[in-house]
Design a protein around this motif. Sequence first.
Motif, short mmCIF file in Angstrom:
data_model
loop_
_atom_site.label_atom_id
_atom_site.label_comp_id
_atom_site.label_asym_id
_atom_site.label_seq_id
_atom_site.Cartn_x
_atom_site.Cartn_y
_atom_site.Cartn_z
N PRO A 316 -83.75 -29.12 -63.37
CA PRO A 316 -83.57 -30.63 -63.76
C PRO A 316 -82.82 -30.85 -64.83
N TYR A 317 -82.12 -32.09 -65.07
CA TYR A 317 -81.49 -32.56 -66.14
C TYR A 317 -81.06 -33.93 -66.38
N ALA A 318 -80.88 -34.69 -67.31
CA ALA A 318 -80.04 -35.93 -67.30
C ALA A 318 -79.30 -35.97 -68.51
N GLU A 319 -78.26 -36.64 -68.22
CA GLU A 319 -77.38 -36.99 -69.59
C GLU A 319 -76.90 -35.73 -70.36
N THR A 320 -76.79 -35.72 -71.59
CA THR A 320 -76.36 -34.78 -72.40
C THR A 320 -76.91 -33.37 -72.08
N TYR A 321 -78.34 -33.27 -71.88
CA TYR A 321 -78.89 -32.08 -71.14
C TYR A 321 -78.27 -31.41 -70.14
N GLY A 322 -77.45 -32.17 -69.51
CA GLY A 322 -76.75 -31.40 -67.95
C GLY A 322 -75.43 -31.08 -68.52
N ASP A 323 -74.72 -31.33 -69.60
CA ASP A 323 -73.74 -30.79 -70.04
C ASP A 323 -73.43 -29.35 -69.81
N SER A 324 -72.31 -28.86 -69.41
CA SER A 324 -72.34 -27.54 -69.25
C SER A 324 -70.77 -27.15 -68.86
N LEU A 325 -70.39 -26.03 -69.82
CA LEU A 325 -69.09 -25.79 -69.59
C LEU A 325 -68.76 -24.45 -68.58
N ASN A 326 -69.88 -23.94 -68.19
CA ASN A 326 -69.89 -22.74 -67.20
C ASN A 326 -70.41 -22.98 -65.84
N LEU A 327 -71.18 -23.89 -65.46
CA LEU A 327 -71.55 -24.48 -64.25
C LEU A 327 -72.07 -23.53 -63.38
N THR A 328 -72.77 -22.57 -63.89
CA THR A 328 -73.35 -21.28 -63.14
C THR A 328 -74.48 -21.74 -62.79
N ILE A 329 -75.10 -21.01 -61.62
CA ILE A 329 -76.38 -21.13 -61.16
C ILE A 329 -77.44 -20.34 -62.21
N PRO A 330 -78.38 -21.16 -62.74
CA PRO A 330 -79.22 -20.24 -63.48
C PRO A 330 -80.02 -19.03 -62.98
N ASP A 331 -80.06 -17.85 -63.52
CA ASP A 331 -80.76 -16.61 -63.37
C ASP A 331 -82.27 -17.43 -62.96
N PRO A 332 -82.81 -16.53 -61.82
CA PRO A 332 -82.39 -15.26 -61.02
C PRO A 332 -81.57 -15.59 -60.06
N GLY A 333 -80.96 -16.87 -59.69
CA GLY A 333 -80.18 -17.23 -58.59
C GLY A 333 -79.41 -16.23 -58.11
N PRO A 334 -78.49 -16.07 -58.80
CA PRO A 334 -77.37 -15.13 -58.54
C PRO A 334 -77.86 -13.68 -57.92
#
Length: 464
Positions: A316-334
């Motif tokens: 979960p995230y909202a606003e600035t906490y969701g900013d991402s320059l890689n947009l990857t699924i967090p570990d251990p998802g992959p």
Amino acid sequence: MTEIITGLQGEIPANSRKGVPYVAGKKNVAACAKHYVGDGGTNKGINENNTIIDRNGLFRIHMPPYYNSIIKGVSTVMVSYSSWNGQKMHANHDLVTDYLKNKLRFRGFVISDWEGIDRITSPPGSNYSYSINAGVHAGIDMVMVPLNYTDFIDDLTLQVKSKVIPMSRIDDAVRRILRVKFMMGLFENPLADLSLADQLGSQEHRELAREAVRKSLVLLKNGKSADKPLLPLPKKAPKILVAGTNADNLGYQCGGWTIEWQGLSGNDLTIGTTILNAIKSTVDPATQVVFNENPDADFVKSNGFSYAIVVTGEHPYAETYGDSLNLTIPDPGPSTIKNVCGAIKCVVVVISGRPVVIEPYISTIDALVAAWLPGTEGKGVTDVLFGDYGFSGKLARTWFKSVDQLPMNVGDPHYDPLFPFGFGLTTKPGMVRSTSAGVVSRGANVFSLISVSIISLLPFSLFI
């Protein structure tokens, strides 16, 4: 999307004047069109950032939802934290007063965002007196001051008494706020009608939410080839695996702005059904459902599963906490996708607020579903996974191969997406759902690829 204004406020009368706010009665609420304007086009998509575009582009791409909102009788407009070509929107007299109020003849009131005027300066609040002056002069009628409201009131009063802020500006703000309050009937009925409280979270509303979930899911892949689809899944199977950090986490399903600002992890945040529990209640009672959040490959290979469902995605995230320059699924998802889908037939359900990096795993995955943020009603996901309803959703946004391609929109010379805007595979409900020795039998399953012709795409930033 502006149709939601009618749902909140009621159907505007045919003889209503353009720009005048309208709320039908006690069972309706005032709508807010936000965040004015260009919030959805900031540089690199960073929250509160700068929207770099010429005036024609701003009006062509970002302004149309506000035209439509005003025609629908929207009561309030909230100003964006963001800037337009370097000028903070909270201090933009040209767009707030000259255009929104005067040109478009919006007669509701303009509200700031949370501590929005503070952010006129950098660092925020470093010159609060100036920020008050700039925001009020820009045309903001109601200022959202959650903490230092006494400082705001004292400074504003001083500026009015010293005629730095003219009384006519105050009169305009008061007139607009009172207009909305009178339209809402707040003077006759100042308190909420508690007789409506028992409708919150009602079964009727949950069924509607469940329907919204199943209609919004997008099937991105179904089988290694079109003639060998995996979905819908059989309900009757000896033993199935459910894996992934998002499978049994209601907080992850709901995302940010759920009870808490940033949302939470776990199942104590609100009442609902996780996807894992939805699976357990959907499959045949004789089917053994094994949940392992992040199994290793040996576990998957050695347990004789008929198939696996991997539910992974964002936290979960909202606003600035969701900013991402890689947009990857967090570990251990992959690693969960690799371990499970590399060993057994699997469907991957991605829980996310936006497209995320999935291209490296596509060849391993048998079926892929974009479930977005399904919220509390996990059964909306199983409704389509197991064929009680067909997949029908289409991508409302291009799904990229790599973040290096971004920004990328329909019509761009370099448009080469993983899945194009409007893409979505379909299935039909009512197929044969049974297994024999772990082999799926697929009667009259219908699998089709919808080819969408895109004439134009106007991204917009209207959230009500």
